[in-house]
Design a protein around this motif. Structure first.
Motif, PDB file in Angstrom:
ATOM      1  N   LEU A  94       0.813  -1.201   0.000  1.00 20.13           N
ATOM      2  CA  LEU A  94       0.000   0.000   0.000  1.00 20.13           C
ATOM      3  C   LEU A  94       0.848   1.252   0.000  1.00 20.13           C
ATOM      4  O   LEU A  94       0.448   2.288  -0.532  1.00 20.13           O
ATOM      5  CB  LEU A  94      -0.928  -0.011   1.221  1.00 20.13           C
ATOM      6  N   ALA A  95       2.025   1.173   0.617  1.00 18.33           N
ATOM      7  CA  ALA A  95       2.921   2.328   0.610  1.00 18.33           C
ATOM      8  C   ALA A  95       3.367   2.649  -0.799  1.00 18.33           C
ATOM      9  O   ALA A  95       3.538   3.807  -1.176  1.00 18.33           O
ATOM     10  CB  ALA A  95       4.129   2.060   1.511  1.00 18.33           C
ATOM     11  N   GLU A  96       3.596   1.647  -1.630  1.00 22.40           N
ATOM     12  CA  GLU A  96       4.024   1.870  -3.013  1.00 22.40           C
ATOM     13  C   GLU A  96       2.934   2.549  -3.823  1.00 22.40           C
ATOM     14  O   GLU A  96       3.199   3.162  -4.833  1.00 22.40           O
ATOM     15  CB  GLU A  96       4.391   0.526  -3.644  1.00 22.40           C
ATOM     16  N   GLN A  97       1.702   2.447  -3.381  1.00 23.63           N
ATOM     17  CA  GLN A  97       0.613   3.052  -4.130  1.00 23.63           C
ATOM     18  C   GLN A  97       0.347   4.487  -3.687  1.00 23.63           C
ATOM     19  O   GLN A  97      -0.645   5.083  -4.067  1.00 23.63           O
ATOM     20  CB  GLN A  97      -0.667   2.214  -3.952  1.00 23.63           C
ATOM     21  N   GLY A  98       1.220   5.040  -2.844  1.00 24.08           N
ATOM     22  CA  GLY A  98       1.062   6.432  -2.467  1.00 24.08           C
ATOM     23  C   GLY A  98       0.251   6.659  -1.217  1.00 24.08           C
ATOM     24  O   GLY A  98      -0.074   7.804  -0.899  1.00 24.08           O
ATOM     25  N   ARG A  99      -0.075   5.622  -0.482  1.00 24.14           N
ATOM     26  CA  ARG A  99      -0.844   5.797   0.742  1.00 24.14           C
ATOM     27  C   ARG A  99       0.099   6.166   1.888  1.00 24.14           C
ATOM     28  O   ARG A  99       1.256   5.753   1.936  1.00 24.14           O
ATOM     29  CB  ARG A  99      -1.612   4.518   1.086  1.00 24.14           C
ATOM     30  N   VAL A 100      -0.412   6.933   2.812  1.00 17.81           N
ATOM     31  CA  VAL A 100       0.377   7.364   3.962  1.00 17.81           C
ATOM     32  C   VAL A 100       0.560   6.176   4.895  1.00 17.81           C
ATOM     33  O   VAL A 100      -0.406   5.518   5.278  1.00 17.81           O
ATOM     34  CB  VAL A 100      -0.333   8.513   4.702  1.00 17.81           C
ATOM     35  N   THR A 101       1.805   5.882   5.256  1.00 15.94           N
ATOM     36  CA  THR A 101       2.086   4.746   6.114  1.00 15.94           C
ATOM     37  C   THR A 101       2.001   5.162   7.577  1.00 15.94           C
ATOM     38  O   THR A 101       1.976   6.347   7.924  1.00 15.94           O
ATOM     39  CB  THR A 101       3.476   4.183   5.824  1.00 15.94           C
ATOM     40  N   ALA A 102       2.001   4.133   8.441  1.00 14.55           N
ATOM     41  CA  ALA A 102       1.959   4.398   9.878  1.00 14.55           C
ATOM     42  C   ALA A 102       3.216   5.124  10.337  1.00 14.55           C
ATOM     43  O   ALA A 102       3.169   6.010  11.201  1.00 14.55           O
ATOM     44  CB  ALA A 102       1.786   3.085  10.640  1.00 14.55           C
ATOM     45  N   ALA A 103       4.383   4.761   9.748  1.00 13.51           N
ATOM     46  CA  ALA A 103       5.625   5.429  10.125  1.00 13.51           C
ATOM     47  C   ALA A 103       5.590   6.901   9.754  1.00 13.51           C
ATOM     48  O   ALA A 103       6.083   7.769  10.498  1.00 13.51           O
ATOM     49  CB  ALA A 103       6.806   4.731   9.451  1.00 13.51           C
ATOM     50  N   GLU A 104       5.012   7.220   8.599  1.00 12.47           N
ATOM     51  CA  GLU A 104       4.919   8.606   8.178  1.00 12.47           C
ATOM     52  C   GLU A 104       3.989   9.407   9.092  1.00 12.47           C
ATOM     53  O   GLU A 104       4.265  10.559   9.432  1.00 12.47           O
ATOM     54  CB  GLU A 104       4.442   8.678   6.732  1.00 12.47           C
ATOM     55  N   ARG A 105       2.898   8.797   9.483  1.00  9.73           N
ATOM     56  CA  ARG A 105       1.995   9.492  10.397  1.00  9.73           C
ATOM     57  C   ARG A 105       2.672   9.726  11.750  1.00  9.73           C
ATOM     58  O   ARG A 105       2.494  10.778  12.377  1.00  9.73           O
ATOM     59  CB  ARG A 105       0.705   8.680  10.567  1.00  9.73           C
ATOM     60  N   LYS A 106       3.415   8.730  12.211  1.00  4.92           N
ATOM     61  CA  LYS A 106       4.125   8.880  13.484  1.00  4.92           C
ATOM     62  C   LYS A 106       5.156  10.007  13.411  1.00  4.92           C
ATOM     63  O   LYS A 106       5.286  10.828  14.335  1.00  4.92           O
ATOM     64  CB  LYS A 106       4.790   7.562  13.856  1.00  4.92           C
ATOM     65  N   GLU A 107       5.915  10.060  12.306  1.00  2.00           N
ATOM     66  CA  GLU A 107       6.910  11.109  12.147  1.00  2.00           C
ATOM     67  C   GLU A 107       6.255  12.478  12.046  1.00  2.00           C
ATOM     68  O   GLU A 107       6.765  13.468  12.579  1.00  2.00           O
ATOM     69  CB  GLU A 107       7.744  10.828  10.886  1.00  2.00           C
ATOM     70  N   ALA A 108       5.090  12.538  11.387  1.00  2.00           N
ATOM     71  CA  ALA A 108       4.379  13.805  11.273  1.00  2.00           C
ATOM     72  C   ALA A 108       3.934  14.302  12.639  1.00  2.00           C
ATOM     73  O   ALA A 108       4.013  15.504  12.945  1.00  2.00           O
ATOM     74  CB  ALA A 108       3.174  13.644  10.344  1.00  2.00           C
ATOM     75  N   ARG A 109       3.470  13.402  13.490  1.00  2.00           N
ATOM     76  CA  ARG A 109       3.070  13.802  14.829  1.00  2.00           C
ATOM     77  C   ARG A 109       4.276  14.319  15.636  1.00  2.00           C
ATOM     78  O   ARG A 109       4.176  15.279  16.403  1.00  2.00           O
ATOM     79  CB  ARG A 109       2.406  12.632  15.547  1.00  2.00           C
ATOM     80  N   ARG A 110       5.428  13.654  15.456  1.00  2.00           N
ATOM     81  CA  ARG A 110       6.626  14.080  16.171  1.00  2.00           C
ATOM     82  C   ARG A 110       7.027  15.485  15.760  1.00  2.00           C
ATOM     83  O   ARG A 110       7.379  16.339  16.599  1.00  2.00           O
ATOM     84  CB  ARG A 110       7.778  13.104  15.909  1.00  2.00           C
TER      85      ARG A 110
ATOM     86  N   ARG B 121       5.096  17.783  14.535  1.00  2.00           N
ATOM     87  CA  ARG B 121       4.137  18.772  15.026  1.00  2.00           C
ATOM     88  C   ARG B 121       4.390  19.091  16.496  1.00  2.00           C
ATOM     89  O   ARG B 121       4.267  20.235  16.934  1.00  2.00           O
ATOM     90  CB  ARG B 121       2.711  18.262  14.821  1.00  2.00           C
ATOM     91  N   ARG B 122       4.729  18.049  17.279  1.00  2.00           N
ATOM     92  CA  ARG B 122       5.009  18.288  18.693  1.00  2.00           C
ATOM     93  C   ARG B 122       6.242  19.174  18.872  1.00  2.00           C
ATOM     94  O   ARG B 122       6.311  19.983  19.796  1.00  2.00           O
ATOM     95  CB  ARG B 122       5.214  16.958  19.421  1.00  2.00           C
ATOM     96  N   GLU B 123       7.252  19.006  17.978  1.00  2.00           N
ATOM     97  CA  GLU B 123       8.472  19.801  18.073  1.00  2.00           C
ATOM     98  C   GLU B 123       8.292  21.198  17.504  1.00  2.00           C
ATOM     99  O   GLU B 123       9.177  22.035  17.628  1.00  2.00           O
ATOM    100  CB  GLU B 123       9.615  19.091  17.356  1.00  2.00           C
ATOM    101  N   GLY B 124       7.135  21.414  16.845  1.00  2.00           N
ATOM    102  CA  GLY B 124       6.855  22.746  16.322  1.00  2.00           C
ATOM    103  C   GLY B 124       7.707  23.121  15.145  1.00  2.00           C
ATOM    104  O   GLY B 124       8.085  24.285  14.987  1.00  2.00           O
ATOM    105  N   THR B 125       8.062  22.150  14.285  1.00  2.00           N
ATOM    106  CA  THR B 125       8.933  22.447  13.148  1.00  2.00           C
ATOM    107  C   THR B 125       8.177  23.072  11.998  1.00  2.00           C
ATOM    108  O   THR B 125       8.778  23.467  11.002  1.00  2.00           O
ATOM    109  CB  THR B 125       9.603  21.155  12.665  1.00  2.00           C
TER     110      THR B 125
END
Length: 494
Positions: free
Chosen positions: A452-468, A470-474
């Motif tokens: 599913l990642a190859e088809q352009g869907r957002v993976t769980a790792a990407e969502r986790k990194e995005a949350r990190r 946002r918390r760091e305020g980057t």
């Protein structure tokens, strides 16, 4: 006081939902790889109709038409499965018939303790411990519980009577039951005194049979006059029909023969839902109220015409208790002969029908509402879709593997499906992309699937990194998941 007898009710039954499975990993000090330990969800409770000899009316269903079974509990970590939902048992009278809203008979409930599952409870979802395999050592998902079955049903009470009494209002049907049995119906000298069917038990020597009357049957009943044909359902099981004729009526234009002909015409308009025809039932004529002098003369006049039809005729008087013994034993003989002619009850046989080798349990059809689209129908694929959490990529990949092993993709290809065409399964529409089952030993993050990642869907790792981030305020984070974009870009100003 209004009658509290109810012989027809429409109910809405809803079985309990199955509990969701649990996705959990065992965590303990010095055991970094504890493995999955999510328990299964509990099954939902059924809604069951049970025949109870102590219940004689459908009144309870009239006031409480909604019934729901208990839902199953959610699974928990530590291999703890959820408790099953409580089964709801609803007591119904003997002789209750269960129908759909379209009039299709689903069950004919006769005999104490007879059961019918009105609504099936949903299955509980499997936890990730039950889903573990060589390819998925620690699944990051669990299956959802299935919703319970819901439907509207019609309950109709058809009395379990051997003898049915027919006649005009005030012909003496209730009086006849009161003197032949221990029943005590209301009796008065005005029409439509009886508003509900009366049931009595009669003994004729060694033969014991039940007798019921049909209130308010008059010419035009099939068109809604009087009480209509609503109560004719109570004589569908009867072995013999008895015409009770008032030979002492003072109404002009009425005589025993014309009364019987008028009622026979109404019977011909009624179609029993349980099958058969009322015209094939034996007939007996009871000329009632012979204690009146003019009635005795009329009975002698019409008796030859009725006997010429092949019907047995009895002259009785419920007031003087005249002719009742002969009538009782004659009805007992007819009932006994009817019972002897019935085939002996046979135990239910278990029929095992082998499934065809090429039968996958599903069908693939072109969608009639959209060109180039397809619909997959079948209990397995539809159930699998209901149990899938589409917010979890790994669960979606597991669904794709199951559909592939079942042969859904192969049949879609044979039916002419092309990549990207809409495919609907169980009310959920996908853009079909042919895939292969997961490779054994493929390592991926829990809750994600590389395909599913190859088809352009957002993976769980990407969502986790995005949350990190946002918390760091980057700054703003792009998690669109476009091919080649890791989905973790920095500030928009960079």
């Amino acid at each position: 006081m209004a009658s509290r007898f109810v012989d027809r009710a429409v109910i809405h039954v809803a079985a309990g939902d199955g509990g969701n499975g649990c996705a959990s990993v065992h965590r303990e000090k010095f055991k970094p790889l504890g493995g999955p330990d999510g328990g299964n969800g509990g099954h939902g409770g059924d809604v069951v109709l049970v025949v109870d000899p102590g219940v004689h009316t459908l009144l309870d269903f009239h006031f409480r038409p909604h019934a729901r079974g208990g839902s199953g509990k959610q699974g928990q970590g530590g291999h703890r499965s959820g408790a099953a939902g409580d089964t709801l048992e609803m007591r119904v009278p003997d002789g209750t018939v269960v129908l759909t809203e379209d009039g299709e008979v689903l069950a004919d409930l006769m005999g104490s303790g007879t059961r019918f599952v009105a609504a099936q409870g949903g299955r509980g979802g499997l936890g990730n411990a039950a889903l573990a395999s060589r390819a998925r050592k620690a699944p990051g998902f669990a299956l959802l519980g299935e919703p319970g079955e819901e439907r509207d049903l019609v309950l109709e009470l058809r009395s379990v009577a051997d003898v049915g009494l027919l006649g005009f209002p005030s012909a003496g049907k209730s009086s006849l039951i009161s003197v032949l049995s221990a029943a005590k119906p209301k009796i008065a000298d005005y029409p439509f005194t009886t508003l509900v069917p009366n049931l009595g038990v009669v003994s004729a020597g060694d033969v014991v049979f039940t007798m019921a009357d049909v209130p308010g049957l008059i010419p035009g009943a099939s068109e809604g006059k009087g009480l209509g044909l609503d109560f004719l359902r109570h004589i569908e099981r009867c072995a013999v029909l008895v015409h009770v004729v008032d030979c002492a009526t003072y109404e002009p234009g009425r005589d025993p023969v014309s009364d019987i002909d008028a009622l026979e015409d109404e019977l011909a308009r009624y179609t029993p839902a349980l099958g058969g025809e009322l015209a094939s039932r034996p007939r007996v004529v009871v000329l009632n109220k012979l204690d009146v002098p003019d009635a005795a003369e009329l009975a002698e006049l019409v008796r030859p015409d009725l006997e010429a039809r092949g019907w047995r005729v009895f002259e009785v008087s419920t007031v003087a208790h005249r002719g009742l013994r002969e009538l009782t034993y004659a009805l007992g003989e007819i009932v006994e002969a009817h019972r002897a002619a019935q085939p002996p009850p046979t135990p239910a046989k278990v029929v095992v029908t082998p499934k065809a080798v090429d039968d996958g349990g599903f069908t693939v059809e072109a969608d009639p509402d959209e060109d180039g689209a397809f619909v997959v129908r079948g209990p397995k694929p539809e159930r699998w879709v209901r149990q899938t959490n589409f917010a979890n990529d790994e669960a979606v990949g597991y669904l794709a593997d199951r559909l592939h092993r079942l042969g859904v993709e192969e049949k879609l290809a044979k039916a002419g499906a092309t990549p990207g065409c809409p495919v609907t399964i169980g009310g959920v529409t996908f853009d079909w992309e042919p895939s292969t089952p997961g490779v054994v030993g493929t390592l991926a993050g829990r809750g994600s699937d590389p395909r599913l990642a190859e088809q352009g869907r957002v993976t769980a790792a990407e969502r986790k990194e995005a949350r990190r981030l946002r918390r760091e305020g980057t700054g703003d984070v792009d998690v669109s998941g476009e091919p080649g974009d890791p989905g973790t870009s920095g500030n928009a100003d960079e």
